[in-house]
Motif scaffolding. Structure first.
Motif, PDB file in Angstrom:
ATOM      1  N   ASN A 201      66.972  -3.159  36.481  1.00  0.00           N
ATOM      2  CA  ASN A 201      65.930  -3.139  35.450  1.00  0.00           C
ATOM      3  C   ASN A 201      66.146  -4.305  34.492  1.00  0.00           C
ATOM      4  O   ASN A 201      66.961  -4.206  33.567  1.00  0.00           O
ATOM      5  CB  ASN A 201      65.965  -1.813  34.685  1.00  0.00           C
ATOM      6  N   PRO A 204      65.163  -3.080  30.172  1.00  0.00           N
ATOM      7  CA  PRO A 204      65.283  -1.613  30.175  1.00  0.00           C
ATOM      8  C   PRO A 204      64.617  -0.884  29.003  1.00  0.00           C
ATOM      9  O   PRO A 204      65.273  -0.234  28.184  1.00  0.00           O
ATOM     10  CB  PRO A 204      66.799  -1.401  30.181  1.00  0.00           C
ATOM     11  N   GLN A 206      62.575   1.674  29.336  1.00  0.00           N
ATOM     12  CA  GLN A 206      62.605   3.115  29.570  1.00  0.00           C
ATOM     13  C   GLN A 206      63.887   3.734  29.034  1.00  0.00           C
ATOM     14  O   GLN A 206      63.896   4.896  28.601  1.00  0.00           O
ATOM     15  CB  GLN A 206      62.468   3.410  31.069  1.00  0.00           C
ATOM     16  N   ASN A 220      60.946 -10.196  27.186  1.00  0.00           N
ATOM     17  CA  ASN A 220      60.981 -10.461  28.620  1.00  0.00           C
ATOM     18  C   ASN A 220      61.070 -11.967  28.846  1.00  0.00           C
ATOM     19  O   ASN A 220      60.089 -12.693  28.694  1.00  0.00           O
ATOM     20  CB  ASN A 220      59.725  -9.895  29.281  1.00  0.00           C
ATOM     21  N   ASN A 248      59.464  -6.915  38.609  1.00  0.00           N
ATOM     22  CA  ASN A 248      60.200  -5.775  38.036  1.00  0.00           C
ATOM     23  C   ASN A 248      60.276  -5.883  36.518  1.00  0.00           C
ATOM     24  O   ASN A 248      60.136  -4.889  35.801  1.00  0.00           O
ATOM     25  CB  ASN A 248      61.610  -5.703  38.621  1.00  0.00           C
ATOM     26  N   SER A 251      56.850  -5.119  34.960  1.00  0.00           N
ATOM     27  CA  SER A 251      56.569  -3.689  35.063  1.00  0.00           C
ATOM     28  C   SER A 251      57.409  -2.890  34.068  1.00  0.00           C
ATOM     29  O   SER A 251      56.909  -1.968  33.408  1.00  0.00           O
ATOM     30  CB  SER A 251      56.835  -3.213  36.489  1.00  0.00           C
ATOM     31  N   ALA A 252      58.684  -3.235  33.953  1.00  0.00           N
ATOM     32  CA  ALA A 252      59.586  -2.518  33.055  1.00  0.00           C
ATOM     33  C   ALA A 252      59.204  -2.704  31.594  1.00  0.00           C
ATOM     34  O   ALA A 252      59.346  -1.790  30.777  1.00  0.00           O
ATOM     35  CB  ALA A 252      61.024  -2.987  33.273  1.00  0.00           C
TER      36      ALA A 252
END
Length: 314
Positions: A201, A204, A206, A220, A248, A251-252
């Protein structure tokens, strides 16, 4: 002999050499289980700053932090991944942008990267210089003594899950979080092996949500795909990995309230030639995102006032 045959012979020889090492070094525990989810308790869970992975592009994090500091925005936690783990820990130990800039922006690739054949066949660099760099520049090497709480994320090599660290010695988790596969060796912590957080990830967000943080600013730094096209098997593999990594990361980051993105291209993973450019890009991107960030802060303050008013009425 054509190039294809030469490449086949090379790959076959390489596999043969690697097989010699197959029974040594990394050994997974047969009955090993993943580390338990982080149970850390935070005094405040309003705002989390998530600093993503990206190698040398991590210099942009410095510019981001500077603009946040100028605006008087102090996160309740910094969640660091790979390069973000290093920058985040340095700032959390001494939350002063001038100090951070003096340590980071003048940094050289040779300060943290050292070729060492003793780590072969799992990596080409050792952690020796990075360990020295962290001990020299971190004002505290224990999570509990940091002035801003920090969570360091890494990838469990055996089980593939994201693992978060927030207690005890901070050096090993940082090494694990920044253990870019093939470049740095996996890091052993409590009988398990960990590699770069970006593998599982890159941003991170989440994790911040799972820890109960209400507002999240995500940085990012994955950037864009290189413009050059691959012309051999390794180029194909690298581009495929880069595509997966960038997707990824995007999306994260989507689950954050504010995402600070960049359009970096052709920045090597390990480089010190773009420090100032990346730092300035971090400042500009954060200035662009500042209206959203300030709105986020106002919402937080409004929620606090509403809760206080309700309490007084009762």
């Amino acid at each position: 002999m054509n190039k294809v045959k030469v490449l086949i012979i090379f790959l076959t020889s390489l596999m043969g050499i690697l097989s010699v090492y197959g029974c040594s070094a990394i050994q997974f525990k047969k009955k090993g289980v993943p580390h338990l989810p982080l149970q850390a308790k935070f005094k405040k869970t309003n705002l989390a700053l998530v600093l993503g992975a990206g190698g040398a592009k991590g210099f942009a994090h410095v510019g981001v932090i500077e603009e946040l500091e100028k605006a008087g925005i102090v996160p309740d936690v910094i969640i660091g991944c790979s390069a973000g783990a290093i920058i985040g820990a340095l700032y959390a130990a001494e939350p002063n942008i001038h100090s951070l800039k003096s340590v980071v922006l003048s940094g050289k690739n040779s300060d943290i990267v050292e070729t060492n054949i003793s780590e072969w066949p799992y990596s080409v660099y050792s952690h020796h210089k990075l360990i020295k760099y962290l001990h020299t520049n971190l004002k505290s090497i224990d999570f509990k003594n940091l002035k801003i709480p920090v969570v360091i994320a890494a990838t469990n090599l055996q089980h593939g899950n994201l693992t978060a660290f927030s207690e005890g010695d901070i050096i090993q988790p940082i090494l694990a979080s920044a253990a870019y596969p093939g470049a740095f060796p996996a890091v052993k912590i409590e009988e398990q092996y960990f590699v770069d957080c970006g593998v599982s990830n890159p941003v991170p967000v989440q994790l911040a949500r799972n820890l109960g943080f209400k507002k999240v600013i995500a940085v990012n730094i994955s950037g864009q795909l290189p413009e050059s096209s691959p012309n051999h098997i390794f180029g194909m593999l690298m581009r495929s990995i880069e595509i997966s990594y960038i997707n990824n990361a995007r999306s994260a980051a989507e689950n954050a309230d504010v995402v600070i993105n960049f359009d970096f291209k052709n920045i090597p993973v390990f480089s010190d030639q773009y420090n100032d450019y990346l730092y300035e890009a971090g400042k500009k991107a954060t200035q662009h995102a500042m209206p959203k960030i300030l709105t986020l802060q106002k919402k937080k303050q409004k929620i606090k006032r509403n809760i206080r008013n309700l309490s007084q009425k009762k």
